[in-house]
Motif scaffolding. Structure first.
Motif, PDB file in Angstrom:
ATOM      1  N   PRO A  53      -4.087  15.911  44.029  1.00 45.77           N
ATOM      2  CA  PRO A  53      -3.369  17.179  43.833  1.00 45.77           C
ATOM      3  C   PRO A  53      -4.276  18.400  43.805  1.00 45.77           C
ATOM      4  N   ALA A  54      -5.523  18.236  43.337  1.00 42.56           N
ATOM      5  CA  ALA A  54      -6.418  19.388  43.213  1.00 42.56           C
ATOM      6  C   ALA A  54      -7.259  19.624  44.454  1.00 42.56           C
ATOM      7  N   ALA A  55      -7.008  18.888  45.514  1.00 42.80           N
ATOM      8  CA  ALA A  55      -7.811  19.019  46.736  1.00 42.80           C
ATOM      9  C   ALA A  55      -7.636  20.402  47.352  1.00 42.80           C
ATOM     10  N   PRO A  56      -8.711  20.968  47.896  1.00 42.55           N
ATOM     11  CA  PRO A  56      -8.568  22.231  48.625  1.00 42.55           C
ATOM     12  C   PRO A  56      -7.574  22.069  49.776  1.00 42.55           C
ATOM     13  N   ARG A  57      -6.708  23.043  49.938  1.00 40.61           N
ATOM     14  CA  ARG A  57      -5.657  22.946  50.954  1.00 40.61           C
ATOM     15  C   ARG A  57      -6.232  22.983  52.362  1.00 40.61           C
ATOM     16  N   ARG A  58      -7.286  23.770  52.548  1.00 41.89           N
ATOM     17  CA  ARG A  58      -7.893  23.912  53.871  1.00 41.89           C
ATOM     18  C   ARG A  58      -9.336  23.405  53.834  1.00 41.89           C
ATOM     19  N   ARG A  59      -9.716  22.671  54.874  1.00 44.97           N
ATOM     20  CA  ARG A  59     -11.051  22.057  54.895  1.00 44.97           C
ATOM     21  C   ARG A  59     -11.667  22.278  56.277  1.00 44.97           C
ATOM     22  N   LEU A  60     -12.845  22.845  56.267  1.00 45.15           N
ATOM     23  CA  LEU A  60     -13.553  23.235  57.487  1.00 45.15           C
ATOM     24  C   LEU A  60     -14.893  22.516  57.536  1.00 45.15           C
ATOM     25  N   LEU A  61     -15.183  21.867  58.660  1.00 53.12           N
ATOM     26  CA  LEU A  61     -16.457  21.174  58.866  1.00 53.12           C
ATOM     27  C   LEU A  61     -17.186  21.818  60.044  1.00 53.12           C
ATOM     28  N   HIS A  86     -12.502  24.396  51.503  1.00 52.61           N
ATOM     29  CA  HIS A  86     -13.690  23.556  51.353  1.00 52.61           C
ATOM     30  C   HIS A  86     -14.472  23.605  52.657  1.00 52.61           C
ATOM     31  N   VAL A  87     -15.681  24.136  52.585  1.00 52.30           N
ATOM     32  CA  VAL A  87     -16.536  24.300  53.763  1.00 52.30           C
ATOM     33  C   VAL A  87     -17.671  23.291  53.685  1.00 52.30           C
ATOM     34  N   THR A  88     -17.764  22.446  54.706  1.00 56.00           N
ATOM     35  CA  THR A  88     -18.825  21.449  54.786  1.00 56.00           C
ATOM     36  C   THR A  88     -19.710  21.767  55.979  1.00 56.00           C
ATOM     37  N   LEU A  89     -21.011  21.782  55.753  1.00 51.68           N
ATOM     38  CA  LEU A  89     -21.975  21.969  56.836  1.00 51.68           C
ATOM     39  C   LEU A  89     -22.765  20.688  57.026  1.00 51.68           C
ATOM     40  N   VAL A 118     -16.462  12.939  58.523  1.00 51.59           N
ATOM     41  CA  VAL A 118     -15.125  13.431  58.869  1.00 51.59           C
ATOM     42  C   VAL A 118     -14.061  12.677  58.073  1.00 51.59           C
ATOM     43  N   ARG A 119     -14.188  11.371  57.980  1.00 50.23           N
ATOM     44  CA  ARG A 119     -13.195  10.578  57.254  1.00 50.23           C
ATOM     45  C   ARG A 119     -13.241  10.843  55.758  1.00 50.23           C
ATOM     46  N   GLU A 120     -14.423  11.171  55.254  1.00 50.57           N
ATOM     47  CA  GLU A 120     -14.534  11.489  53.828  1.00 50.57           C
ATOM     48  C   GLU A 120     -13.954  12.862  53.515  1.00 50.57           C
ATOM     49  N   VAL A 121     -14.351  13.868  54.282  1.00 45.93           N
ATOM     50  CA  VAL A 121     -13.971  15.251  54.001  1.00 45.93           C
ATOM     51  C   VAL A 121     -12.567  15.571  54.503  1.00 45.93           C
ATOM     52  N   ARG A 122     -12.153  14.931  55.599  1.00 42.38           N
ATOM     53  CA  ARG A 122     -10.826  15.104  56.195  1.00 42.38           C
ATOM     54  C   ARG A 122     -10.556  16.570  56.557  1.00 42.38           C
ATOM     55  N   PRO A 123     -11.438  17.171  57.357  1.00 38.73           N
ATOM     56  CA  PRO A 123     -11.232  18.564  57.738  1.00 38.73           C
ATOM     57  C   PRO A 123     -10.116  18.698  58.764  1.00 38.73           C
ATOM     58  N   GLN A 124      -9.305  19.716  58.603  1.00 40.42           N
ATOM     59  CA  GLN A 124      -8.343  20.005  59.665  1.00 40.42           C
ATOM     60  C   GLN A 124      -9.043  20.622  60.870  1.00 40.42           C
ATOM     61  N   VAL A 125     -10.127  21.348  60.609  1.00 39.63           N
ATOM     62  CA  VAL A 125     -10.816  22.107  61.649  1.00 39.63           C
ATOM     63  C   VAL A 125     -12.296  21.733  61.676  1.00 39.63           C
ATOM     64  N   VAL A 126     -12.816  21.527  62.885  1.00 41.71           N
ATOM     65  CA  VAL A 126     -14.238  21.262  63.103  1.00 41.71           C
ATOM     66  C   VAL A 126     -14.781  22.311  64.066  1.00 41.71           C
ATOM     67  N   VAL A 127     -15.972  22.803  63.782  1.00 43.88           N
ATOM     68  CA  VAL A 127     -16.633  23.807  64.616  1.00 43.88           C
ATOM     69  C   VAL A 127     -18.002  23.309  65.045  1.00 43.88           C
ATOM     70  N   THR A 128     -18.330  23.457  66.304  1.00 46.60           N
ATOM     71  CA  THR A 128     -19.673  23.179  66.812  1.00 46.60           C
ATOM     72  C   THR A 128     -19.899  24.021  68.060  1.00 46.60           C
ATOM     73  N   TYR A 129     -20.828  23.604  68.929  1.00 44.69           N
ATOM     74  CA  TYR A 129     -21.150  24.336  70.153  1.00 44.69           C
ATOM     75  C   TYR A 129     -20.349  23.804  71.340  1.00 44.69           C
ATOM     76  N   GLY A 130     -20.352  24.575  72.421  1.00 44.37           N
ATOM     77  CA  GLY A 130     -19.772  24.121  73.675  1.00 44.37           C
ATOM     78  C   GLY A 130     -20.674  23.108  74.364  1.00 44.37           C
ATOM     79  N   PRO A 131     -20.254  22.617  75.522  1.00 43.93           N
ATOM     80  CA  PRO A 131     -20.977  21.530  76.197  1.00 43.93           C
ATOM     81  C   PRO A 131     -22.436  21.817  76.513  1.00 43.93           C
TER      82      PRO A 131
END
Length: 321
Positions: free
Chosen positions: A14-22, A48-51, A140-153
């Motif tokens: 219940p206390a989990a951050p609603r939005r999670r970004l990796l 929740h921001v994970t780097l 990814v499975r631990e943090v369960r981010p809805q959104v992931v950001v990285t570089y292009g190809p």
């Protein structure tokens, strides 16, 4: 590495951050340069921001003369030093969850494309793709981010570690969504993958401000460089796209520009920052000045077949909890 979630606040509780970004970056300092304002903005909003950083950046050049002994051709202790710089940068951005892929030092910086260090055993460029992707998929499975950001190809500018970070991230998203073996975490499907980009017109405006600041006598020299230094060009900036039509999300995080500037300054071996009346600017070890942006831009990895940009100002637009 810091604790992922406060007690009782893991995903699914219940206390989990609603939005999670990796975010997945190649070396310490990449995160602050390209996505620092975005990270600070979402952290301040309670996301929740994970780097995840893939290497220690051992092959970087060193700007301050007093730290030159850290370089790979001297003491070869730059990587350990940059761990501390990255920790300071994360404090500036308000990010409390940071990990190195596979643990600190698992993969060594590969150096610039074509360098002999590209062939060194243990460097990130030589890493087995699925092995590295499995390590990231576990996060990814631990943090369960809805959104992931990285570089292009192309990794933004062709650096082997940036290219590998792209490949590892895309493969990790695939693996995380698949059934795991006995004892593994439940599969998890990321809803959005974005690549950080910057439109050429934005850079041109930023470089115009830089030249104007120099004409006012506010720029030269950048701290750490003797005498006059020059200017980079828009094509020297990673992730350049020709127009805003290639951008799907624009995050206006100018309110968090001071945090981004402080985070970049924390990477003192790699970045020199100069504040002016026309905004902050920075230089890397080549001494070439470039604009420091508080608005950051992202392109959806799956944009093929869609016409035109989404025009969103939120990386979480359209995602579910």
């Amino acid at each position: 590495m810091t604790a992922a979630f406060p007690p009782g606040a893991a995903p699914g509780t219940p206390a989990a951050p609603r939005r999670r970004l990796l975010l997945v970056h190649a070396h310490p300092d990449d995160e602050s340069i390209t996505t620092g304002a975005t990270m600070a903005a979402y952290a301040a909003q309670g996301a929740h921001v994970t780097l995840v950083t893939c290497t220690l950046g051992e092959e970087g050049e060193v700007i301050p003369d007093g730290l030159a002994h850290l370089a790979p051709d001297q003491d070869d202790t730059l990587g350990r030093h940059r761990v501390g710089e990255l920790s300071a940068a994360m404090r500036a951005l308000g990010v409390t969850d940071h990990r190195f892929l596979g643990g600190p030092g698992r993969y060594r910086d590969s150096g610039m494309m074509g360098a002999a260090t590209n062939d060194r055993p243990g460097c990130f460029w030589q890493a087995d793709l699925d092995e590295a992707a499995r390590l990231l998929a576990a996060v990814v499975r631990e943090v369960r981010p809805q959104v992931v950001v990285t570089y292009g190809p192309d990794g933004g500018y062709g650096h082997p570690d940036h290219i590998k970070a792209h490949r590892v991230t895309m493969r990790a998203v695939e693996l995380a969504a698949q059934e795991s073996g006995r004892g593994g975490k439940e599969p998890y499907a990321v809803q959005r993958v974005y690549w950080n980009v910057v439109p050429r017109p934005v850079l041109e405006e930023g470089f115009a401000r830089l030249h104007a600041a120099a004409a006012d006598g506010e720029i030269f020299p950048f701290p750490g460089f003797p005498g006059e230094t020059g200017f980079a060009r828009p094509d020297d900036v990673p992730g350049v796209v020709d127009s805003a039509d290639e951008v799907d999300v624009t995050v206006d995080a100018r309110a968090h520009l001071p945090a981004k500037t402080a985070a970049m300054a924390a990477h003192e071996t790699q970045i020199s920052v100069r504040e002016t009346s026309r905004g902050p600017f920075f230089a890397l070890s080549n001494g070439l000045g470039q604009p420091l942006l508080g608005t950051e831009y992202f392109q959806r990895a799956d944009r093929d077949g869609r016409s035109g940009p989404e025009g969103h100002d939120d990386l979480f637009a359209g995602v579910t909890e």
